[in-house]
Design an enzyme around this catalytic site. Structure first.
Site, short mmCIF file in Angstrom:
data_model
loop_
_atom_site.label_atom_id
_atom_site.label_comp_id
_atom_site.label_asym_id
_atom_site.label_seq_id
_atom_site.Cartn_x
_atom_site.Cartn_y
_atom_site.Cartn_z
N ALA A 63 -17.29 -37.44 -15.62
CA ALA A 63 -18.19 -38.21 -16.14
C ALA A 63 -19.11 -39.10 -15.30
CB ALA A 63 -17.67 -39.10 -17.06
N GLY A 108 -13.64 -35.45 -15.31
CA GLY A 108 -14.28 -34.70 -16.59
C GLY A 108 -14.30 -33.09 -16.44
N GLU A 111 -11.24 -31.21 -16.14
CA GLU A 111 -10.75 -31.60 -17.84
C GLU A 111 -11.79 -30.31 -18.51
OE1 GLU A 111 -11.79 -35.68 -18.33
OE2 GLU A 111 -9.36 -35.55 -18.72
N GLU A 131 -9.81 -40.63 -12.50
CA GLU A 131 -9.79 -42.06 -13.33
C GLU A 131 -8.92 -43.15 -12.90
OE1 GLU A 131 -9.63 -38.61 -14.33
OE2 GLU A 131 -10.77 -37.91 -15.07
N1 DAK Z 1 -21.19 -39.98 -11.76
C1 DAK Z 1 -22.51 -40.81 -11.68
N2 DAK Z 1 -22.78 -39.76 -10.66
C2 DAK Z 1 -22.36 -38.94 -9.36
C3 DAK Z 1 -21.27 -38.91 -9.75
C4 DAK Z 1 -20.15 -38.80 -10.96
N3 DAK Z 1 -19.31 -38.56 -11.52
N4 DAK Z 1 -20.22 -38.27 -8.62
C5 DAK Z 1 -21.26 -37.47 -7.56
N5 DAK Z 1 -22.56 -38.50 -7.85
C6 DAK Z 1 -23.81 -38.43 -7.60
C7 DAK Z 1 -23.82 -39.74 -6.57
O1 DAK Z 1 -23.83 -40.94 -6.76
C8 DAK Z 1 -25.22 -39.44 -5.77
O2 DAK Z 1 -26.08 -39.71 -6.47
P1 DAK Z 1 -27.37 -40.77 -5.12
O3 DAK Z 1 -27.03 -41.43 -4.79
O4 DAK Z 1 -27.18 -39.21 -4.84
O5 DAK Z 1 -28.65 -40.72 -6.20
C9 DAK Z 1 -24.82 -37.94 -5.67
O6 DAK Z 1 -24.26 -37.84 -7.47
C10 DAK Z 1 -24.40 -37.22 -4.63
O7 DAK Z 1 -22.79 -37.72 -4.44
P2 DAK Z 1 -22.24 -38.32 -3.19
O8 DAK Z 1 -23.69 -38.99 -2.22
O9 DAK Z 1 -21.69 -39.23 -2.92
O10 DAK Z 1 -22.04 -37.42 -2.40
P3 DAK Z 1 -20.25 -36.98 -1.38
O11 DAK Z 1 -21.34 -35.04 -1.11
O12 DAK Z 1 -20.66 -37.52 -0.63
O13 DAK Z 1 -19.11 -37.29 -2.05
C11 DAK Z 1 -18.12 -36.94 -4.10
C12 DAK Z 1 -18.74 -36.28 -2.91
C13 DAK Z 1 -17.85 -35.75 -5.49
C14 DAK Z 1 -16.28 -36.74 -3.57
C15 DAK Z 1 -18.47 -38.22 -4.05
O14 DAK Z 1 -19.45 -38.58 -5.07
C16 DAK Z 1 -17.34 -39.13 -5.55
O15 DAK Z 1 -16.47 -39.30 -5.53
N6 DAK Z 1 -18.51 -38.69 -7.15
C17 DAK Z 1 -17.42 -39.65 -7.77
C18 DAK Z 1 -16.27 -38.22 -8.11
C19 DAK Z 1 -15.68 -39.20 -9.67
O16 DAK Z 1 -14.86 -40.22 -9.74
N7 DAK Z 1 -15.76 -37.64 -9.99
C20 DAK Z 1 -15.13 -39.34 -11.67
C21 DAK Z 1 -15.33 -39.76 -12.99
S1 DAK Z 1 -14.33 -40.67 -14.15
C22 DAK Z 1 -13.56 -41.11 -21.26
C23 DAK Z 1 -14.02 -40.57 -20.96
C24 DAK Z 1 -14.17 -39.26 -19.72
C25 DAK Z 1 -13.80 -40.20 -19.36
C26 DAK Z 1 -12.66 -40.62 -18.97
C27 DAK Z 1 -12.77 -41.51 -20.04
N8 DAK Z 1 -12.96 -41.85 -22.14
C28 DAK Z 1 -14.46 -42.28 -23.23
C29 DAK Z 1 -12.08 -42.12 -22.73
C30 DAK Z 1 -14.04 -38.96 -17.76
C31 DAK Z 1 -13.56 -39.59 -16.01
C32 DAK Z 1 -14.34 -39.19 -15.03
O17 DAK Z 1 -14.66 -38.00 -15.00
#
Ligand code: DAK
Length: 261
Positions: A63, A108, A111, A131
């Site tokens: 997400a 997400g 998921e 998360e």
């Molecule tokens: N959201 C927004 N932007 C993201 C992103 C994300 N999840 N993942 C990557 N990006 C963006 C980065 O900010 C970056 O943007 P710029 O800085 O270039 O503008 C671009 O994508 C490239 O990412 P990186 O530069 O970080 O690339 P790397 O290869 O260095 O790293 C990575 C890749 C996937 C390891 C890293 O980007 C990362 O850790 N991303 C976050 C992964 C993450 O934590 N995903 C889980 C998100 S939480 C709910 C509803 C839904 C959910 C929960 C609750 N309720 C309403 C109850 C779901 C939650 C989630 O999914």
């Protein structure tokens, strides 16, 4: 401009989440486009869907953290509902959906893949539920579908630790069915989708419904669900044609239109 593209090749629709600059992260617009893309699929002509992410790096990196960072409780709940509704639509979509996981499937993203019927991935794929590191619980079904797919013990390990796993480990625990070199993933997905799309469409739909509905209830009720859906296949063109062709040693021609006659 849509963040989701659909391309139809024969009886297979390829739905691509197209926001590669943010690693295909799911914001409200992407979720709305995904919903619209599935609702636009012609279920009379398409018999299998492949869901994938644009670019070589990511299926869906979760997400959108930027969008979520400022949400109020009410907005968070509404965002969770939007995601849950579309993921459930995919899970219960009448025809099979294959996730071709071409890179990161985090939060997400994992998921979303888990709401598909079948997951195959590239050797570069990475899976995880990060998360708890962000101060939230998985919100698009991760606490529910992961345990159902890989068992409670491994699901709890992934969710509590927020540690990612690679493609080989995902294969070992049964989160994905097969791993391919990145360049071969879409061909493999297409081959499987084509094989599925050539089978009797009413029977394939009824199998999906039987498996999905049956897993939620006890075995006695599950077998009743199976009996009903098995019975529904009889007197259809596909059942008559499929069995007659077996007996006459000809190749069956599944009917294109989904009516139970
Ligand atoms: N959201 C927004 N932007 C993201 C992103 C994300 N999840 N993942 C990557 N990006 C963006 C980065 O900010 C970056 O943007 P710029 O800085 O270039 O503008 C671009 O994508 C490239 O990412 P990186 O530069 O970080 O690339 P790397 O290869 O260095 O790293 C990575 C890749 C996937 C390891 C890293 O980007 C990362 O850790 N991303 C976050 C992964 C993450 O934590 N995903 C889980 C998100 S939480 C709910 C509803 C839904 C959910 C929960 C609750 N309720 C309403 C109850 C779901 C939650 C989630 O999914």
């Amino acid at each position: 401009m849509s963040f989701v593209n659909t391309e139809v090749q024969g009886a297979v629709a390829i739905v691509t989440i197209d926001r590669p600059k943010a690693l295909n992260a799911l914001n409200p617009e992407v979720l709305a486009d995904l919903k619209a893309a599935f609702e636009a699929i012609d279920q009379n002509t398409v018999r299998c869907v492949i869901l994938t992410g644009a670019g070589e790096k990511s299926f869906v990196a979760g997400a959108d953290i930027g969008s979520m960072s400022t949400m109020t409780k009410a907005e968070g709940e509404a965002f969770g509902k939007l995601g849950n509704d579309i993921f459930r639509e995919i899970e219960t979509f009448p025809i099979p959906v294959i996730a071709a996981v071409n890179g990161f499937a985090l939060g997400g993203g994992n998921e979303l893949a888990m709401s598909c019927d079948i997951r195959i991935c590239s050797d570069t794929a990475v899976f995880g539920q990060p998360e708890v590191g962000l101060g939230i619980t998985p919100g698009f079904g991760g606490t529910q579908r992961l345990a159902r797919l890989v068992g409670m013990g491994y699901a709890k390990q992934m969710v509590y630790s927020a540690l990612n796993i690679d493609a080989a480990e995902a294969l070992r625990i049964g989160l994905v069915n097969a791993v391919y070199p990145q360049a071969e993933l879409m061909d493999a997905a297409m081959k499987l989708a084509t094989k599925i799309s050539r089978n009797a469409p009413i029977a394939v739909r009824n199998c999906k419904k039987a498996i999905n509905d049956g897993i939620q209830v006890n075995i006695d009720d599950a077998l009743v669900i199976e009996e009903k859906l098995f019975g529904d296949c009889f007197e259809t063109h596909d059942q008559r044609e499929g069995m007659a062709c077996f007996l006459s040693r000809e190749k069956p021609k599944p009917k294109a239109v989904f009516t139970n006659n």
